[in-house]
Design a protein around this motif. Structure first.
Motif, short mmCIF file in Angstrom:
data_model
loop_
_atom_site.label_atom_id
_atom_site.label_comp_id
_atom_site.label_asym_id
_atom_site.label_seq_id
_atom_site.Cartn_x
_atom_site.Cartn_y
_atom_site.Cartn_z
N MET A 1 12.79 32.53 12.61
CA MET A 1 12.10 31.82 13.69
C MET A 1 13.00 30.70 14.18
O MET A 1 13.51 29.90 13.42
N GLY A 2 13.16 30.64 15.49
CA GLY A 2 13.94 29.58 16.10
C GLY A 2 13.06 28.42 16.53
O GLY A 2 11.86 28.40 16.26
N THR A 3 13.69 27.48 17.21
CA THR A 3 12.96 26.29 17.67
C THR A 3 13.28 26.03 19.13
O THR A 3 14.43 26.12 19.55
N ILE A 4 12.24 25.67 19.87
CA ILE A 4 12.37 25.24 21.26
C ILE A 4 11.87 23.81 21.32
O ILE A 4 10.80 23.49 20.82
N VAL A 5 12.67 22.93 21.93
CA VAL A 5 12.28 21.54 22.12
C VAL A 5 11.94 21.35 23.59
O VAL A 5 12.69 21.78 24.47
N VAL A 6 10.80 20.72 23.86
CA VAL A 6 10.39 20.47 25.25
C VAL A 6 10.12 18.99 25.43
O VAL A 6 9.46 18.37 24.61
N GLY A 7 10.64 18.45 26.52
CA GLY A 7 10.35 17.07 26.89
C GLY A 7 9.07 17.03 27.71
O GLY A 7 8.98 17.72 28.72
N TYR A 8 8.10 16.25 27.25
CA TYR A 8 6.82 16.20 27.96
C TYR A 8 6.56 14.80 28.50
O TYR A 8 6.68 13.80 27.78
N VAL A 9 6.20 14.73 29.78
CA VAL A 9 5.68 13.53 30.41
C VAL A 9 4.39 13.94 31.11
O VAL A 9 4.27 15.06 31.58
N PRO A 10 3.39 13.04 31.15
CA PRO A 10 2.11 13.41 31.76
C PRO A 10 2.17 13.40 33.29
O PRO A 10 1.52 12.62 33.96
N LYS A 11 2.98 14.27 33.82
CA LYS A 11 3.18 14.42 35.27
C LYS A 11 3.32 15.91 35.55
O LYS A 11 3.50 16.70 34.61
N PRO A 12 3.27 16.31 36.82
CA PRO A 12 3.39 17.75 37.12
C PRO A 12 4.65 18.40 36.53
O PRO A 12 4.58 19.53 36.03
N GLU A 13 5.77 17.70 36.53
CA GLU A 13 6.98 18.28 35.97
C GLU A 13 6.88 18.44 34.46
O GLU A 13 7.42 19.38 33.88
N GLY A 14 6.18 17.54 33.79
CA GLY A 14 5.97 17.66 32.35
C GLY A 14 5.05 18.83 32.02
O GLY A 14 5.28 19.57 31.05
N ASP A 15 4.00 18.99 32.84
CA ASP A 15 3.09 20.12 32.64
C ASP A 15 3.82 21.45 32.85
O ASP A 15 3.60 22.41 32.10
N ALA A 16 4.68 21.50 33.87
CA ALA A 16 5.44 22.73 34.14
C ALA A 16 6.38 23.05 32.98
O ALA A 16 6.50 24.21 32.56
N ALA A 17 7.03 22.02 32.43
CA ALA A 17 7.94 22.23 31.30
C ALA A 17 7.17 22.71 30.08
O ALA A 17 7.61 23.64 29.38
N LEU A 18 6.01 22.11 29.82
CA LEU A 18 5.20 22.51 28.67
C LEU A 18 4.73 23.96 28.80
O LEU A 18 4.83 24.74 27.84
N GLU A 19 4.23 24.33 29.97
CA GLU A 19 3.76 25.71 30.18
C GLU A 19 4.88 26.72 29.96
O GLU A 19 4.69 27.74 29.31
N ARG A 20 6.05 26.41 30.52
CA ARG A 20 7.18 27.34 30.38
C ARG A 20 7.66 27.41 28.93
O ARG A 20 8.01 28.48 28.43
N ALA A 21 7.64 26.26 28.24
CA ALA A 21 8.06 26.24 26.84
C ALA A 21 7.10 27.06 25.98
O ALA A 21 7.53 27.78 25.07
#
Length: 134
Positions: A1-21
């Motif tokens: 199992m690998g690892t994916i790191v996602v940067g999250y901010v409570p803004k539309p770009e953070g939500d988009a990053a979280l969904e894709r991650a």
């Protein structure tokens, strides 16, 4: 199992990053490390901390319902978000970092955000940059 790191901010770009991650973690069968990083300082007070805790509780619920294995990290320690993401990715031998990009004006498009640029240039692994939907 690998690892994916996602940067999250409570803004539309953070939500988009979280969904894709989350999508990537499901596809790859990888663990997800979600990082919410703040520099802190005088501008970051108790109200900000309470607000962030509430927002991250919502993120935790979202992750729990996704079915992916995850680790949620909320950091306020004086570092730039790029430093936190890169160091956490290295410490976890991450295969991928996912970041969100915000829309910019035509002139602003000439200059990528400093955190995004640093992550793209300094990360030891692949970086996926996603934009928020319209």
């Amino acid at each position: 199992m690998g690892t994916i790191v996602v940067g999250y901010v409570p803004k539309p770009e953070g939500d988009a990053a979280l969904e894709r991650a989350i999508e990537e973690a499901k596809l790859r069968g990888d663990k997800l490390v979600v990082v919410n990083s703040h520099r802190g300082g005088r501008e970051y007070d108790g109200e900000d901390a309470v607000k962030d805790d509430e927002q991250m509780a919502g993120v935790k619920q979202r992750l729990e319902s996704s079915g992916v294995e995850f680790d949620l990290r909320q950091l306020v320690r004086g570092f730039e978000p790029a430093e936190d993401l890169i160091s956490i990715a290295e410490a976890n031998s991450a295969d991928l970092i996912v970041i969100g990009l915000r829309r910019r004006s035509p002139v602003g498009k000439l200059i990528l955000g400093s955190n995004a640029q640093r992550i793209l240039l300094d990360a030891h692994c692949a970086v996926l940059a996603v934009k928020a939907g319209d």
